[in-house]
Design an enzyme around this catalytic site. Structure first.
Site, PDB file in Angstrom:
ATOM      1  N   ALA A  11       0.803  -1.228   0.000  1.00 52.20           N
ATOM      2  CA  ALA A  11       0.000   0.000   0.000  1.00 52.20           C
ATOM      3  C   ALA A  11       0.834   1.276   0.000  1.00 52.20           C
ATOM      4  O   ALA A  11       0.318   2.360  -0.246  1.00 52.20           O
ATOM      5  CB  ALA A  11      -0.943  -0.002   1.203  1.00 52.20           C
ATOM      6  N   GLY A  12       2.129   1.135   0.259  1.00 51.64           N
ATOM      7  CA  GLY A  12       2.969   2.331   0.427  1.00 51.64           C
ATOM      8  C   GLY A  12       3.231   3.055  -0.894  1.00 51.64           C
ATOM      9  O   GLY A  12       3.162   2.464  -1.971  1.00 51.64           O
ATOM     10  N   ARG A  16      10.864   7.091  -1.008  1.00 49.93           N
ATOM     11  CA  ARG A  16      12.320   7.141  -1.230  1.00 49.93           C
ATOM     12  C   ARG A  16      12.697   6.820  -2.681  1.00 49.93           C
ATOM     13  O   ARG A  16      13.807   7.061  -3.120  1.00 49.93           O
ATOM     14  CB  ARG A  16      13.024   6.162  -0.271  1.00 49.93           C
ATOM     15  CG  ARG A  16      13.052   6.639   1.168  1.00 49.93           C
ATOM     16  CD  ARG A  16      13.429   5.538   2.137  1.00 49.93           C
ATOM     17  NE  ARG A  16      12.305   4.629   2.418  1.00 49.93           N
ATOM     18  CZ  ARG A  16      12.356   3.604   3.269  1.00 49.93           C
ATOM     19  NH1 ARG A  16      13.484   3.332   3.903  1.00 49.93           N
ATOM     20  NH2 ARG A  16      11.299   2.850   3.472  1.00 49.93           N
ATOM     21  N   GLY A 140      15.282  -3.018  10.083  1.00 45.74           N
ATOM     22  CA  GLY A 140      15.003  -3.272  11.489  1.00 45.74           C
ATOM     23  C   GLY A 140      16.008  -4.307  12.004  1.00 45.74           C
ATOM     24  O   GLY A 140      16.405  -5.204  11.271  1.00 45.74           O
ATOM     25  N   ASN A 228      14.067   0.082  -1.451  1.00 43.48           N
ATOM     26  CA  ASN A 228      13.490   1.336  -0.961  1.00 43.48           C
ATOM     27  C   ASN A 228      13.838   2.514  -1.850  1.00 43.48           C
ATOM     28  O   ASN A 228      13.143   3.521  -1.860  1.00 43.48           O
ATOM     29  CB  ASN A 228      13.975   1.622   0.459  1.00 43.48           C
ATOM     30  CG  ASN A 228      13.428   0.604   1.450  1.00 43.48           C
ATOM     31  OD1 ASN A 228      12.314   0.105   1.280  1.00 43.48           O
ATOM     32  ND2 ASN A 228      14.207   0.277   2.454  1.00 43.48           N
ATOM     33  N   ASN A 377      11.536 -12.753 -54.402  1.00 40.58           N
ATOM     34  CA  ASN A 377      12.725 -11.932 -54.204  1.00 40.58           C
ATOM     35  C   ASN A 377      12.317 -10.469 -54.224  1.00 40.58           C
ATOM     36  O   ASN A 377      11.772  -9.985 -55.223  1.00 40.58           O
ATOM     37  CB  ASN A 377      13.750 -12.203 -55.305  1.00 40.58           C
ATOM     38  CG  ASN A 377      15.058 -11.513 -54.991  1.00 40.58           C
ATOM     39  OD1 ASN A 377      15.862 -12.006 -54.212  1.00 40.58           O
ATOM     40  ND2 ASN A 377      15.248 -10.334 -55.568  1.00 40.58           N
ATOM     41  N   ALA A 423      12.797  -3.122 -62.258  1.00 40.41           N
ATOM     42  CA  ALA A 423      13.442  -2.189 -61.324  1.00 40.41           C
ATOM     43  C   ALA A 423      13.011  -0.756 -61.606  1.00 40.41           C
ATOM     44  O   ALA A 423      12.764  -0.380 -62.752  1.00 40.41           O
ATOM     45  CB  ALA A 423      14.951  -2.315 -61.441  1.00 40.41           C
TER      46      ALA A 423
HETATM   47  C1  UD1 Z   1      10.237  -2.736   7.012  1.00 40.57           C
HETATM   48  C2  UD1 Z   1      10.363  -3.231   8.462  1.00 40.57           C
HETATM   49  C3  UD1 Z   1      11.849  -3.405   8.793  1.00 40.57           C
HETATM   50  C4  UD1 Z   1      12.476  -4.364   7.811  1.00 40.57           C
HETATM   51  C5  UD1 Z   1      12.249  -3.938   6.362  1.00 40.57           C
HETATM   52  C6  UD1 Z   1      12.674  -5.051   5.434  1.00 40.57           C
HETATM   53  C7  UD1 Z   1       8.487  -2.268   9.742  1.00 40.57           C
HETATM   54  C8  UD1 Z   1       8.072  -1.229  10.697  1.00 40.57           C
HETATM   55  N1  UD1 Z   1       9.764  -2.268   9.378  1.00 40.57           N
HETATM   56  O1  UD1 Z   1      10.858  -1.450   6.968  1.00 40.57           O
HETATM   57  O2  UD1 Z   1      11.997  -3.904  10.127  1.00 40.57           O
HETATM   58  O3  UD1 Z   1      13.875  -4.473   8.074  1.00 40.57           O
HETATM   59  O4  UD1 Z   1      10.855  -3.686   6.119  1.00 40.57           O
HETATM   60  O5  UD1 Z   1      12.644  -4.673   4.092  1.00 40.57           O
HETATM   61  O6  UD1 Z   1       7.683  -3.102   9.346  1.00 40.57           O
HETATM   62  N2  UD1 Z   1       3.375  -0.641   3.569  1.00 40.57           N
HETATM   63  C9  UD1 Z   1       2.003  -0.623   3.556  1.00 40.57           C
HETATM   64  N3  UD1 Z   1       1.344   0.278   4.331  1.00 40.57           N
HETATM   65  C10 UD1 Z   1       1.985   1.135   5.155  1.00 40.57           C
HETATM   66  C11 UD1 Z   1       3.398   1.116   5.196  1.00 40.57           C
HETATM   67  C12 UD1 Z   1       4.076   0.213   4.376  1.00 40.57           C
HETATM   68  O7  UD1 Z   1       1.376  -1.388   2.838  1.00 40.57           O
HETATM   69  O8  UD1 Z   1       1.302   1.916   5.847  1.00 40.57           O
HETATM   70  C13 UD1 Z   1       4.077  -1.602   2.711  1.00 40.57           C
HETATM   71  C14 UD1 Z   1       4.962  -0.959   1.678  1.00 40.57           C
HETATM   72  O9  UD1 Z   1       4.263  -0.776   0.451  1.00 40.57           O
HETATM   73  C15 UD1 Z   1       6.107  -1.956   1.522  1.00 40.57           C
HETATM   74  C16 UD1 Z   1       6.137  -2.685   2.858  1.00 40.57           C
HETATM   75  O10 UD1 Z   1       4.922  -2.390   3.514  1.00 40.57           O
HETATM   76  O11 UD1 Z   1       5.854  -2.905   0.503  1.00 40.57           O
HETATM   77  C17 UD1 Z   1       7.314  -2.257   3.729  1.00 40.57           C
HETATM   78  O12 UD1 Z   1       7.233  -0.862   3.969  1.00 40.57           O
HETATM   79  P1  UD1 Z   1       8.525   0.052   4.006  1.00 40.57           P
HETATM   80  O13 UD1 Z   1       8.106   1.439   4.282  1.00 40.57           O
HETATM   81  O14 UD1 Z   1       9.368  -0.208   2.832  1.00 40.57           O
HETATM   82  O15 UD1 Z   1       9.230  -0.528   5.302  1.00 40.57           O
HETATM   83  P2  UD1 Z   1      10.772  -0.446   5.698  1.00 40.57           P
HETATM   84  O16 UD1 Z   1      11.083   0.903   6.187  1.00 40.57           O
HETATM   85  O17 UD1 Z   1      11.596  -0.959   4.592  1.00 40.57           O
HETATM   86 CA    CA Z   2      11.172  -1.608   2.529  1.00 41.07          CA
END
Ligand code: UD1
Ligand code: CA
Length: 457
Positions: A11-12, A16, A140, A228, A377, A423
């Site tokens: 959903a994100g 970045r 994390g 990311n 040809n 031709a």
């Molecule tokens: C997350 C983990 C982190 C881990 C890393 C691995 C958390 C808090 N952190 O961090 O520990 O090391 O992934 O790659 O979980 N998303 C949603 N809705 C939201 C937020 C995010 O669907 O509200 C989705 C994003 O689209 C993405 C995934 O969740 O596909 C991960 O989100 P992202 O913001 O990339 O998390 P990281 O900061 O990478």
């Molecule tokens: Ca991520």
């Protein structure tokens, strides 16, 4: 075996990435990231997959179609909040739920299978997929006690200096007891550096409640790469491409320089085909056996049969039959279909045309909207004049015909079989079979006249 479920977080926005395209739709080896992820999840055979969508929801849905169900996360309040949205669909299910991020496209089914096995072996209520890396920045961290037992996950932004030194990272992939997962999620708050509901907090919550929490540390960190930003996107592409090239080479395809050969995920290649440097094979391309794909060729969504030789050419949406050859510098555009033993030489462009067995189009020619029979040809510099400025028209050329050099064939037009076009002709009327057509002004020779011209002193 307990029932399995899958939740994909997609959903994100992926801020970045600094992109207008939503992160999980960025391609890795020609396929959107989230499509790689769902394919790996499908392969562990869950009874249901739920994808959390938000930013770009409609695009993600139209991409994945009926491969999963969807819930909408209207506001992106964190990964914990995202998983919680699946509660209405999954809360009554009994079994193990795999949670995976849409931005970790390199994880393999084999690894996910091992995660499930480990989870079951340890009789855990939650198992984190972890990996160790020299540079854990951005991930994390997995915090263990003196005995090595998992206590919690700490996000980079919330980590103490001591915790930042930990090199074991959370890949963002987990197995959970389905019902405990949703119970624990209700207890997750937002008291952290980002003010978000972290899924990672579920680990500490379950641990404190006395549940068994495990971590399966996979041997290969590169598989866990979370995309990311564009740097990670390039790195993920490189890793995926190496994997794809290795697979083809082990299957009997020769790749002269794997570092400069770019093959998309779904491309199929037969044995003993040789691929030279600088080649791109994209989309749904299928290549047969014993072909030579020469340097700097690009082939997109095309079917190339056996023993075909392609040299420095561009081919899209085309079919090339057995034993044909293209190039150097040929261009086949969509809806082109070549039969067997067809020769398409240098600087020839073919668009939306069929060319039957044994026909030769050797040099500097444009064939558009045409049907050519067998053993024809087509001379150098022929133009199939298909466009009148408003509409496209069709030309048919019968078997065994000969089209002389520098001919214009003004469509709509039909040239009968075994006919001969002289031709330099501009042909505007149909040519009957076995006829000769000539349409050019007659030559005049002016005796001694060259001597009078200024250049001859
Ligand atoms: C997350 C983990 C982190 C881990 C890393 C691995 C958390 C808090 N952190 O961090 O520990 O090391 O992934 O790659 O979980 N998303 C949603 N809705 C939201 C937020 C995010 O669907 O509200 C989705 C994003 O689209 C993405 C995934 O969740 O596909 C991960 O989100 P992202 O913001 O990339 O998390 P990281 O900061 O990478
Ligand atoms: Ca991520």
């Amino acid at each position: 075996m307990k029932d399995r479920y899958g939740i994909i977080l997609a959903a994100g926005q992926g801020s970045r990435m600094k992109s207008k395209l939503y992160k999980v739709l960025h391609p890795i080896a020609g396929k959107p990231m989230v499509e790689h992820v769902i394919s790996q999840v499908e392969a562990v055979d869950p009874s249901e997959i739920v994808t959390i969508v938000g930013c770009g929801a409609e695009k993600v849905k139209s991409l994945l179609g009926t491969r999963c169900s969807y819930v909408l996360q209207e506001q992106q309040k964190g990964t914990g909040h995202a998983v919680l949205q699946a509660k209405k669909l999954l809360k009554n299910k009994i079994g193990t739920t795999l949670v995976i991020c849409g931005d970790t496209p390199l994880l393999t089914t084999a690894t996910l299978e091992k995660l499930f096995e480990y989870h079951q072996e340890k009789d855990a209520k939650a198992t984190i997929l972890t990996a160790v890396t020299e540079n854990p920045t951005g991930y994390g961290r997995v915090i263990r006690d003196e005995l090595g037992i998992v206590e919690k996950i700490v996000e980079e932004k919330d980590a103490s200096l001591q915790e930042k030194l930990v090199k074991e990272i959370n890949t963002g992939t987990y197995c959970f007891d389905n019902q405990l997962l949703f119970e624990a999620l209700e207890k997750v708050g937002t008291a952290n550096a980002q003010g978000e509901y972290y899924l990672t907090d579920v680990i500490g919550i379950l641990k404190r409640s006395g549940a068994i929490v495990a971590a399966y540390r996979m041997p290969d960190f590169s598989e866990s790469l979370g995309v990311n930003d564009r740097l990670a996107l390039a790195e993920a592409n490189q890793i995926m491409r190496t994997r794809i090239n290795d697979k083809h080479m082990l299957n009997g395809v020769s790749i002269i320089d794997p570092n400069t050969t770019y093959i998309d995920s779904d491309v199929i290649i037969g044995t003993d085909t040789v691929i030279e440097p600088g080649v791109f094979l994209k989309g749904n391309t299928v290549i047969g056996e014993d072909c030579l794909i020469g340097a700097h060729s690009e082939i997109i969504d095309s079917a190339i049969f056996d023993r075909v030789k392609i040299t420095s050419s561009h081919i899209q949406g085309a079919v090339v039959g057995n034993d044909s050859d293209i190039g150097p510098f040929g261009r086949l555009r969509p809806e082109t279909k070549l039969g067997e033993h067809v020769h398409v030489g240098n600087f020839v462009e073919i668009k939306k045309s069929t060319i039957d067995d044994g026909t030769k189009v050797g040099h500097l020619t444009y064939v558009g909207d045409a049907s050519l029979g067998k053993q024809i040809n087509v001379g150098c510099g022929t133009v199939f004049v298909n466009y009148d400025g408003k509409e496209k028209h069709h030309t048919t050329v019968g078997d065994n015909s000969f089209i002389g050099c520098n001919t214009n064939l003004i469509a709509p037009l039909s040239i009968g079989e075994s006919s001969f076009v002289a031709a330099g002709s501009t042909i505007t009327r149909n040519v009957p079979k076995e006829a000769m057509a000539i349409a050019r002004t007659k030559q005049i020779n002016k005796e001694e006249y060259a001597k009078k011209l200024p250049y001859s002193s």
